[in-house]
Write a protein that holds these residues in place. Structure first.
Motif, PDB file in Angstrom:
ATOM      1  N   VAL A 174      66.233-166.319   4.450  1.00 14.10           N
ATOM      2  CA  VAL A 174      66.530-164.898   4.690  1.00 14.10           C
ATOM      3  C   VAL A 174      65.272-164.172   5.143  1.00 14.10           C
ATOM      4  CG1 VAL A 174      67.207-162.721   3.595  1.00 14.10           C
ATOM      5  CG2 VAL A 174      68.476-164.812   3.087  1.00 14.10           C
ATOM      6  N   ILE A 177      64.343-165.138   8.744  1.00 20.36           N
ATOM      7  CA  ILE A 177      65.180-164.482   9.757  1.00 20.36           C
ATOM      8  C   ILE A 177      64.758-163.027   9.941  1.00 20.36           C
ATOM      9  CG2 ILE A 177      67.524-163.686  10.263  1.00 20.36           C
ATOM     10  CD1 ILE A 177      68.503-166.252   8.810  1.00 20.36           C
ATOM     11  N   VAL A 178      64.572-162.330   8.834  1.00 16.41           N
ATOM     12  CA  VAL A 178      64.158-160.928   8.914  1.00 16.41           C
ATOM     13  C   VAL A 178      62.774-160.806   9.549  1.00 16.41           C
ATOM     14  CG1 VAL A 178      63.638-158.847   7.568  1.00 16.41           C
ATOM     15  CG2 VAL A 178      65.590-160.279   6.941  1.00 16.41           C
ATOM     16  N   LEU A 345      68.407-153.660  11.896  1.00 17.29           N
ATOM     17  CA  LEU A 345      69.264-154.821  11.672  1.00 17.29           C
ATOM     18  C   LEU A 345      68.631-155.753  10.641  1.00 17.29           C
ATOM     19  CD1 LEU A 345      71.654-156.695  12.325  1.00 17.29           C
ATOM     20  CD2 LEU A 345      70.307-157.598  14.256  1.00 17.29           C
ATOM     21  N   GLY A 346      67.334-156.023  10.790  1.00 20.38           N
ATOM     22  CA  GLY A 346      66.633-156.866   9.837  1.00 20.38           C
ATOM     23  C   GLY A 346      66.660-156.289   8.425  1.00 20.38           C
ATOM     24  N   THR A 347      66.536-154.968   8.319  1.00 18.55           N
ATOM     25  CA  THR A 347      66.560-154.324   7.005  1.00 18.55           C
ATOM     26  C   THR A 347      67.917-154.484   6.337  1.00 18.55           C
ATOM     27  OG1 THR A 347      64.907-152.709   7.734  1.00 18.55           O
ATOM     28  CG2 THR A 347      66.190-152.140   5.788  1.00 18.55           C
ATOM     29  N   VAL A 348      68.986-154.341   7.103  1.00 21.69           N
ATOM     30  CA  VAL A 348      70.339-154.527   6.554  1.00 21.69           C
ATOM     31  C   VAL A 348      70.517-155.960   6.036  1.00 21.69           C
ATOM     32  CG1 VAL A 348      72.799-154.582   7.128  1.00 21.69           C
ATOM     33  CG2 VAL A 348      71.376-152.706   7.949  1.00 21.69           C
ATOM     34  N   ILE A 349      70.071-156.940   6.828  1.00 18.23           N
ATOM     35  CA  ILE A 349      70.159-158.347   6.400  1.00 18.23           C
ATOM     36  C   ILE A 349      69.360-158.558   5.120  1.00 18.23           C
ATOM     37  CG2 ILE A 349      69.532-160.719   7.014  1.00 18.23           C
ATOM     38  CD1 ILE A 349      70.073-159.963   9.935  1.00 18.23           C
ATOM     39  N   PHE A 350      68.182-157.986   5.064  1.00 11.40           N
ATOM     40  CA  PHE A 350      67.305-158.120   3.901  1.00 11.40           C
ATOM     41  C   PHE A 350      67.969-157.538   2.652  1.00 11.40           C
ATOM     42  CE2 PHE A 350      63.750-156.535   1.259  1.00 11.40           C
ATOM     43  CZ  PHE A 350      63.035-157.708   1.097  1.00 11.40           C
ATOM     44  N   LEU A 352      71.201-157.036   2.049  1.00 14.72           N
ATOM     45  CA  LEU A 352      72.447-157.687   1.668  1.00 14.72           C
ATOM     46  C   LEU A 352      72.263-159.116   1.153  1.00 14.72           C
ATOM     47  CD1 LEU A 352      74.839-156.510   4.554  1.00 14.72           C
ATOM     48  CD2 LEU A 352      74.627-155.574   2.236  1.00 14.72           C
ATOM     49  N   LEU A 353      71.284-159.843   1.697  1.00 10.21           N
ATOM     50  CA  LEU A 353      71.221-161.276   1.436  1.00 10.21           C
ATOM     51  C   LEU A 353      70.078-161.728   0.534  1.00 10.21           C
ATOM     52  CD1 LEU A 353      72.113-162.713   4.981  1.00 10.21           C
ATOM     53  CD2 LEU A 353      73.632-162.210   3.054  1.00 10.21           C
TER      54      LEU A 353
END
Length: 369
Positions: A174, A177-178, A345-350, A352-353
């Motif tokens: 994760v 990716i971020v 987008l990276g912050t949202v992934i960070f 959530l995951l």
């Protein structure tokens, strides 16, 4: 094109650096990298054609050999509950020279011209690089257990460590990716921020240097408190706030119309940097790096940090070319807008995951289910 070569070079060196850090020890890799890095400014000084800059960029990128070793050495020198503050303290010391050098660089370029000003800075860089290599050799002590080093040296081969890529814990993936999204976003705008400030907004180089000095002051002043805050309220929360502020600071550049407006939005970025969760090229801030240390298994920390850096560098490689295309063919503001979208987008992934390790856990020795 040159920045693409630089990023590709960083991609090539980080994984070998991580493998060497776990096989030979942290200290030897750091010293070797610092000695090699002395050649980069020397080649810049001797260059007479743009193609001559390629070997200088490659030698400079070989500094990435030491990044996994440095981060692992720092992590192993600090208790986990104080890693945020520890990484932040080191980052604060690193940032102090920028308070002066940003403004000094702008003055030198305006007074002596870009060519002579850069040569003066490069000469100073050679002296500092030699001094750094000596200090590393004289004062750094090894943190990896000697028994582990002997065992790793006796193990056959080193490329087999690539197989560990498939066993990287979910949190590491994760963060990789971020980090890739963030590094790509930074590459899009990194080379064009000063160009935008001078050509579009109309600042002089000295004015832009003055803003850089103010930003460095704010960032430096807040870095250690930011690390302490991360240890108190959690690294994930601090990183999220830092990333959001940074994204809006980048977008705000496109709305700035003069020195004071650009200074205001850049200072917002300085606050974000001081909180320790932002990216500078392929390197994360101190709180980000501390969290990476938390989620990587100690027995393979160097290799996994090298793998993360390799993936991030590979993903970010086209960023400079994309930024140049957007700046020249779409609009000068478009690279900054793209940076904003990618970072959000990276912050949202960070958010959530990522699942931070529980208190008392030292990395993750197995893949998450």
């Amino acid at each position: 094109m040159l920045l693409t070569v630089e990023t590709l070079s960083q991609f090539l060196f980080q994984l070998p650096g991580g493998i060497l850090a776990d096989r030979l020890g942290r200290r030897k890799v750091i010293i070797l990298s610092s000695v090699i890095g002395i050649g980069s400014p020397l080649i810049y000084l001797a260059a007479t054609h743009w193609t001559h800059l390629i070997p200088a960029l490659i030698l400079g990128s070989m500094g990435m050999l030491s990044m996994p070793a440095r981060n692992a050495l720092i992590a192993e020198s600090l208790p986990r509950e104080r890693r945020g503050a520890g990484f932040a303290a080191i980052s604060t010391v690193n940032k102090i020279p920028r308070i002066f050098t940003s403004l000094l660089g702008g003055i030198l370029m305006d007074y002596f011209g870009v060519y002579q000003g850069v040569r003066m800075v490069l000469l100073a860089s050679v002296v500092v690089s030699i001094l750094s290599a000596f200090l590393f050799w004289r004062y750094i002590t090894e943190t990896l257990d000697q028994a582990v080093i002997k065992e790793r040296r006796a193990a056959p081969g080193g490329i087999g460590s690539l197989r560990e890529l498939g066993s990287m814990p979910r949190n590491v993936w994760v963060m990789t990716i971020v980090a890739g999204l963030s590094a790509f976003a930074v590459r899009i705008t990194f080379s064009f921020t000063v160009i935008y400030a001078v050509e579009v907004i109309g600042l002089t180089k000295t004015e832009y240097g003055a803003i850089g000095t103010a930003v460095s002051l704010v960032s430096t002043f807040l870095t250690f408190p930011g690390g302490m805050l991360a240890d108190r309220i959690g690294k994930k929360t601090t990183i999220v706030v830092s990333r959001v502020l940074s994204a809006f600071s980048t977008l705000g550049i496109t709305y700035a119309g003069d020195f004071w407006e650009l200074g205001a939005v850049r200072l917002l970025g300085g606050i974000a940097s001081g909180m320790g969760g932002t990216f500078m090229r392929v390197r994360g801030g101190p709180v980000w790096t501390a969290l990476v240390a938390d989620v990587t298994p100690p027995e393979s920390r160097g290799r996994m940090m090298g793998m993360m850096g390799t993936v991030v560098s590979l993903v970010s490689t086209p960023g400079a070319w994309v930024g140049g295309y957007l700046y020249g063919n779409v609009s000068p503001a478009s690279p900054f807008q793209a940076n904003f979208l990618l970072n959000m987008l990276g912050t949202v992934i960070f958010i959530l995951l990522l699942k931070p390790p529980k208190r008392g856990e030292e990395g993750e020795s197995r893949r998450d289910d």
